[in-house]
Design a protein around this motif. Structure first.
Motif, PDB file in Angstrom:
ATOM      1  N   PHE A   1     -18.924   1.696 -20.258  1.00 42.83           N
ATOM      2  CA  PHE A   1     -18.033   2.113 -19.171  1.00 42.83           C
ATOM      3  C   PHE A   1     -18.560   1.633 -17.823  1.00 42.83           C
TER       4      PHE A   1
ATOM      5  N   LEU B   1      -9.477   2.159 -22.558  1.00 49.47           N
ATOM      6  CA  LEU B   1     -10.731   2.900 -22.537  1.00 49.47           C
ATOM      7  C   LEU B   1     -10.886   3.751 -23.802  1.00 49.47           C
TER       8      LEU B   1
ATOM      9  N   THR C   1      -5.853   4.014 -19.808  1.00 52.01           N
ATOM     10  CA  THR C   1      -6.233   5.053 -20.763  1.00 52.01           C
ATOM     11  C   THR C   1      -6.344   4.504 -22.179  1.00 52.01           C
TER      12      THR C   1
ATOM     13  N   ALA D   1     -13.760   3.192 -26.485  1.00 51.56           N
ATOM     14  CA  ALA D   1     -14.696   4.297 -26.712  1.00 51.56           C
ATOM     15  C   ALA D   1     -14.741   4.674 -28.189  1.00 51.56           C
TER      16      ALA D   1
ATOM     17  N   THR E   1     -21.179   9.069 -17.514  1.00 52.78           N
ATOM     18  CA  THR E   1     -20.062   8.295 -18.057  1.00 52.78           C
ATOM     19  C   THR E   1     -18.723   8.873 -17.596  1.00 52.78           C
TER      20      THR E   1
ATOM     21  N   THR F   1     -15.767   7.135 -15.429  1.00 53.48           N
ATOM     22  CA  THR F   1     -14.376   7.146 -15.888  1.00 53.48           C
ATOM     23  C   THR F   1     -13.434   7.639 -14.792  1.00 53.48           C
TER      24      THR F   1
END
Length: 324
Positions: free
Chosen positions: A178, A122, A119, A126, A308, A312
């Protein structure tokens, strides 16, 4: 010797902020725990992305302030490559490098869970991607606004404009990054993941370009003033993008006939007579108005963001078991 030892001990125990523990006070850190670790691990890549984006924004601002259009094409091409570069050099190595060199095993043996590690990585990645691409999108859109009301506004549907303004570049970049992360997690080899991600991001761009025109609602414009030279095809609104129509002739009963109608006529008079017999009364033209640009961009971006989100979800299901 005893005097020196006594002095040293006294100094350590009375240092301000140590409460007699003999430890130096910790300096405050803006990022702590896993977030600080992730930033430190990828700070070179993150700073490169943010720095390059800031430089590009400065270049756009300068050229717009000088009312220059010479670099417009080159800049738009560079921005179109941004999602590909981010996917290859930022997304693919994000976890592939850790899995290849054994860092992933070290991380999961600590108190940090796989989910938290995934988490944090990412989310921070992001954030960097969104900040950089939003800045580029706003700056380039501001530059393009100079030409929005001109005849060249028909180029709004081209990839050089449509894909570099509004929410589209952000959504394209996130999907590319991603997707690259997912490829890296599955392949577990950095170089291999980067090569495959390059192919993936190029395919994404090609598929996206193929379906670009289908994001809008086609508007049909007709005229019944004839189709001869003196009554040429009607003028479309400024910024309208004409669609490739194979049936431009309109008959009196509303039917459409193709370009080949009466194409074998030897003279203009014979062609006119042929068109009269076919009851051709005017033109029919399909086009996309520039007023749909914003809606098309958000609709397309929502599709890209949904993809996306699906990637994820896959990363979390796959990563919780095999990310080590």
């Amino acid at each position: 010797m005893s005097s020196l030892t006594s002095t040293s001990t006294t100094t350590e125990s009375t240092a301000p902020g140590t409460a007699g523990t003999g430890r130096l006070p910790r300096l405050p850190q803006p990022l702590k725990g896993v977030t600080w670790l992730v930033w430190r691990q990828h700070r070179a890549a993150f700073r490169t992305v943010l720095g390059a984006s800031a430089l590009a924004v400065a270049c756009i601002v300068f050229q717009r302030s000088q009312l220059q259009i010479d670099g417009y094409t080159h800049m738009s091409t560079g921005l179109r490559l941004t999602p590909i570069l981010l996917g290859v050099f930022l997304g693919a190595p994000l976890f592939a490098g850790d899995l290849e060199n054994g860092t992933a095993k070290l991380v999961v043996t600590q108190s940090v869970s796989r989910t938290r590690w995934l988490t944090t990585k990412l989310a921070l990645t992001a954030l960097v991607v969104v900040v950089s691409t939003v800045a580029l999108s706003v700056a380039f859109g501001w530059w393009w606004s100079l030409y929005k009301s001109e005849v060249t506004a028909t180029e709004w549907i081209s990839e050089s404009t449509f894909n570099n303004t509004g929410p589209v570049p952000v959504a394209l970049a996130l999907l590319s990054v991603f997707g690259g992360v997912a490829i890296g997690v599955v392949l577990r080899r950095t170089l291999t993941a980067m090569v495959v991600t390059l192919g993936f991001t190029v395919v994404v761009q090609l598929v996206w370009s193929h379906f670009l025109l289908s994001l809008g609602n086609v508007v049909t414009s007709t005229t019944s003033k004839g189709v001869m030279a003196e009554t040429a095809i009607q003028t479309l609104p400024t910024g309208a993008h004409p669609m490739d129509g194979a049936n431009p002739y309109l008959t009196g009963d509303g039917k459409l006939l193709g370009w080949g109608t009466c194409a074998d006529a030897q003279t203009e008079q014979a062609r006119e007579l042929c068109l009269q017999k076919a009851d051709v009364v005017g033109w029919s033209v399909d086009y996309l108005p520039i007023s749909q640009m914003n809606g098309m961009q958000w609709f397309g971006a929502s599709i890209l963001l949904a993809l996306t989100a699906a990637v994820t979800v896959f990363l979390f299901f796959w990563g919780r078991k095999r990310l080590a």
